[in-house]
Write an enzyme that holds these catalytic residues in place. Structure first.
Site, PDB file in Angstrom:
ATOM      1  N   HIS A   1       1.315   1.547  -5.863  1.00 23.13           N
ATOM      2  CA  HIS A   1      -0.017   0.931  -5.987  1.00 23.13           C
ATOM      3  C   HIS A   1      -1.035   2.000  -6.426  1.00 23.13           C
ATOM      4  O   HIS A   1      -1.858   1.756  -7.308  1.00 23.13           O
ATOM      5  CB  HIS A   1      -0.433   0.298  -4.652  1.00 23.13           C
ATOM      6  CG  HIS A   1      -1.895  -0.045  -4.560  1.00 23.13           C
ATOM      7  ND1 HIS A   1      -2.514  -0.941  -5.403  1.00 23.13           N
ATOM      8  CD2 HIS A   1      -2.873   0.426  -3.729  1.00 23.13           C
ATOM      9  CE1 HIS A   1      -3.801  -1.016  -5.096  1.00 23.13           C
ATOM     10  NE2 HIS A   1      -4.050  -0.192  -4.095  1.00 23.13           N
TER      11      HIS A   1
ATOM     12  N   HIS B   1       0.829  -1.208   0.000  1.00 23.05           N
ATOM     13  CA  HIS B   1       0.000   0.000   0.000  1.00 23.05           C
ATOM     14  C   HIS B   1       0.863   1.258   0.000  1.00 23.05           C
ATOM     15  O   HIS B   1       0.970   1.961   1.003  1.00 23.05           O
ATOM     16  CB  HIS B   1      -0.964  -0.023   1.195  1.00 23.05           C
ATOM     17  CG  HIS B   1      -2.082  -0.995   1.012  1.00 23.05           C
ATOM     18  ND1 HIS B   1      -2.136  -2.198   1.672  1.00 23.05           N
ATOM     19  CD2 HIS B   1      -3.182  -0.953   0.217  1.00 23.05           C
ATOM     20  CE1 HIS B   1      -3.226  -2.854   1.299  1.00 23.05           C
ATOM     21  NE2 HIS B   1      -3.881  -2.127   0.423  1.00 23.05           N
TER      22      HIS B   1
ATOM     23  N   HIS C   1      -6.968   6.897  -3.143  1.00 17.25           N
ATOM     24  CA  HIS C   1      -7.875   5.930  -2.510  1.00 17.25           C
ATOM     25  C   HIS C   1      -7.271   5.156  -1.337  1.00 17.25           C
ATOM     26  O   HIS C   1      -8.016   4.585  -0.545  1.00 17.25           O
ATOM     27  CB  HIS C   1      -8.416   4.943  -3.548  1.00 17.25           C
ATOM     28  CG  HIS C   1      -7.479   3.820  -3.832  1.00 17.25           C
ATOM     29  ND1 HIS C   1      -6.359   3.954  -4.622  1.00 17.25           N
ATOM     30  CD2 HIS C   1      -7.451   2.541  -3.378  1.00 17.25           C
ATOM     31  CE1 HIS C   1      -5.699   2.817  -4.644  1.00 17.25           C
ATOM     32  NE2 HIS C   1      -6.334   1.940  -3.903  1.00 17.25           N
ATOM     33  N   ASP C   2      -5.946   5.141  -1.210  1.00 17.24           N
ATOM     34  CA  ASP C   2      -5.303   4.460  -0.064  1.00 17.24           C
ATOM     35  C   ASP C   2      -4.400   5.415   0.708  1.00 17.24           C
ATOM     36  O   ASP C   2      -3.447   4.981   1.373  1.00 17.24           O
ATOM     37  CB  ASP C   2      -4.468   3.262  -0.545  1.00 17.24           C
ATOM     38  CG  ASP C   2      -5.295   1.983  -0.663  1.00 17.24           C
ATOM     39  OD1 ASP C   2      -6.274   1.842   0.099  1.00 17.24           O
ATOM     40  OD2 ASP C   2      -4.968   1.140  -1.517  1.00 17.24           O
TER      41      ASP C   2
ATOM     42  N   ASP D   1      -8.736  -1.185  -8.317  1.00 14.84           N
ATOM     43  CA  ASP D   1      -8.061  -1.444  -7.036  1.00 14.84           C
ATOM     44  C   ASP D   1      -7.601  -2.889  -6.903  1.00 14.84           C
ATOM     45  O   ASP D   1      -6.573  -3.158  -6.298  1.00 14.84           O
ATOM     46  CB  ASP D   1      -9.015  -1.084  -5.885  1.00 14.84           C
ATOM     47  CG  ASP D   1      -8.305  -1.038  -4.544  1.00 14.84           C
ATOM     48  OD1 ASP D   1      -7.069  -0.833  -4.527  1.00 14.84           O
ATOM     49  OD2 ASP D   1      -8.989  -1.181  -3.511  1.00 14.84           O
TER      50      ASP D   1
HETATM   51 ZN   LIG Z   1      -5.857   0.064  -2.953  1.00 11.65          ZN
END
Ligand SMILES: [Zn+2]
Length: 437
Positions: free
Chosen positions: A180, A176, A216-217, A326
């Site tokens: 990514h 993460h 998103h992360d 994702d």
């Molecule tokens: Zn992700």
């Protein structure tokens, strides 16, 4: 809500919250700060997190410090704290953003010409950009889609926003991290170009999708929600044990949007709309809620009533596209997919090691003694990836969808082969050779 600062101390930070959601508080800070919220948020002295503690999570062999399970949550500091403490101690490594050999830079530019290619090698691109794949790729995509002109964006603010985003990913996380995020952004770009979607998406949809993919992360701590809950991490308390990480990613993204002022020239209503829709997209990446989203999507496909001129329907499709982006690793070529599998397993096992070290129950898939990369991947593909991509292919019956399902099948066979040992490895190799590149 206040922005707090007092004179005489070396510190920078900001606190913001959305008045419609009393539980959601976003905090970013550099240096030594003490915070208390009205929503019962426990006092945290962020600046007091010892630098040495933070390293336990990433380099267990380097430092041996006895820490009780109760205090583990204190170790999950923000990426920014680590960086700032290095900066203030004068030990920061110089930013690599502008130190790039012309040759590498040229090769990176060449790669960007094929940014819509499903075989795009994000690992190579990250090396060619000196670890700046997310900033470089996202900036390029904003330009490519004409978003800078359309929304009259200040390129300096855009670059600053993207640099802040990239920096808030934890480069120490095996999986993460910003690479990514760059990979998901590249996949999202591919999905936005799918004929079924491309005809209907507006510049707003494209910008929203790219920002959601890139953020998103954001600030992912490298451990999962159950870990945060069982260690009483304050984020679990703040978000009431529900989509804890996704809420944090979203709120962190909103904080960076506001800090960079990227949309400061837009009406308040538009900014609020962007923040809310960003939340709807990022929250959809909560894998524990996949069945809810999938059931809704499947019902529309069964009825054949998806109307992409309808903004609500379009946004459901964008949520599904982000979910696909994702977890698309098993749908990439074996060479790329295998690297991702190794990285995510390394992160899982690292969490398991930490859980064992502090006598916590080891989470599923996190025990290196009883799990294998092949088993984890086969389960992941069977129960999560295949059902999602099967529905996606029903929606977008395209060459790309067939390519992705093809890779998925072959990669699963590859892991099954590895699971069976040397004989199976031969079978898997033959299956891949037969299927071509
Ligand atoms: Zn992700």
């Amino acid at each position: 809500m206040a922005k707090k600062a007092s004179a005489g101390q070396l510190r920078r930070g900001a606190i913001s919250y959305d008045s419609s959601d009393q539980t959601a508080l976003y905090i970013r800070m550099l240096g030594d700060v003490r915070v208390r919220s009205r929503a019962g948020f426990e006092t945290e002295r962020r600046g007091s997190h010892p630098y040495i503690d933070f390293r336990i999570f990433h380099s267990p062999s380097e430092v041996e410090v006895s820490v009780s399970a109760r205090n583990i949550r204190r170790l999950l500091s923000f990426q920014r704290y680590l960086r700032s403490s290095r900066f203030f101690r004068g030990t920061t490594t110089s930013s690599s953003l502008n130190i790039l050999d012309d040759d590498y830079s040229g090769q990176a530019k060449c790669m960007l010409e094929k940014v819509g290619n499903w075989n795009f090698d994000i690992f190579l691109f990250d090396r060619l950009t000196n670890g700046n794949s997310l900033v470089t790729l996202a900036f390029h995509l904003f330009n490519l889609h004409g978003l800078i002109d359309y929304f009259n964006l200040d390129t300096m603010k855009l670059r600053r926003f993207l640099v802040l985003v990239q920096e808030d990913y934890h480069s120490q996380n095996p999986y993460h991290n910003a690479v990514h995020a760059a990979d998901v952004t590249q996949a999202m770009h591919c999905y936005l170009r799918e004929p079924k979607l491309a005809k209907f998406v507006t510049p707003w949809d494209i910008m929203l999708s790219l920002i959601a993919a890139a953020t998103h992360d954001l600030d992912h701590p490298g451990v999962n929600q159950p870990f945060l809950i069982k260690t009483n991490h304050y984020l679990a308390t703040l978000y009431k044990n529900t989509s804890v990480l996704e809420n944090h990613h979203w709120r962190s993204a909103v904080g960076l949007l506001r800090e960079s002022g990227l949309f400061s020239h837009m009406p308040l209503e538009s900014r609020q709309q962007m923040e809310a829709q960003l939340g709807a997209l990022i929250l959809a990446t909560d894998i524990s809620r996949q069945n809810d989203y999938l059931a809704l999507f499947r019902a529309h496909l069964d009825r054949g009533d998806l109307c992409l001129e309808n903004a609500g329907h379009r946004h459901l499709v964008l949520q599904m596209a982000l979910k696909c982006a994702d977890i698309c690793n098993p749908c990439r070529t074996w060479e790329l997919s295998k690297q991702w599998s190794e990285k995510v397993t390394e992160e899982f096992f690292h969490q398991g090691d930490t859980e064992k070290k502090y006598c916590l129950t080891v989470s599923p898939f996190c025990d290196r003694q009883s799990e294998s990369i092949a088993n984890i991947q086969i389960g992941f593909m069977t129960y999560l990836v295949e059902p999602l991509f099967t529905e996606w292919a029903r929606f977008s019956d395209s060459k790309l969808s067939q390519t992705m399902l093809g890779h998925l099948g072959r990669n699963k066979a590859g892991w099954k082969g590895l699971q069976r040992g040397p004989a199976g490895r031969e079978d898997a190799r033959a299956a891949r050779a037969e299927a071509g590149p």
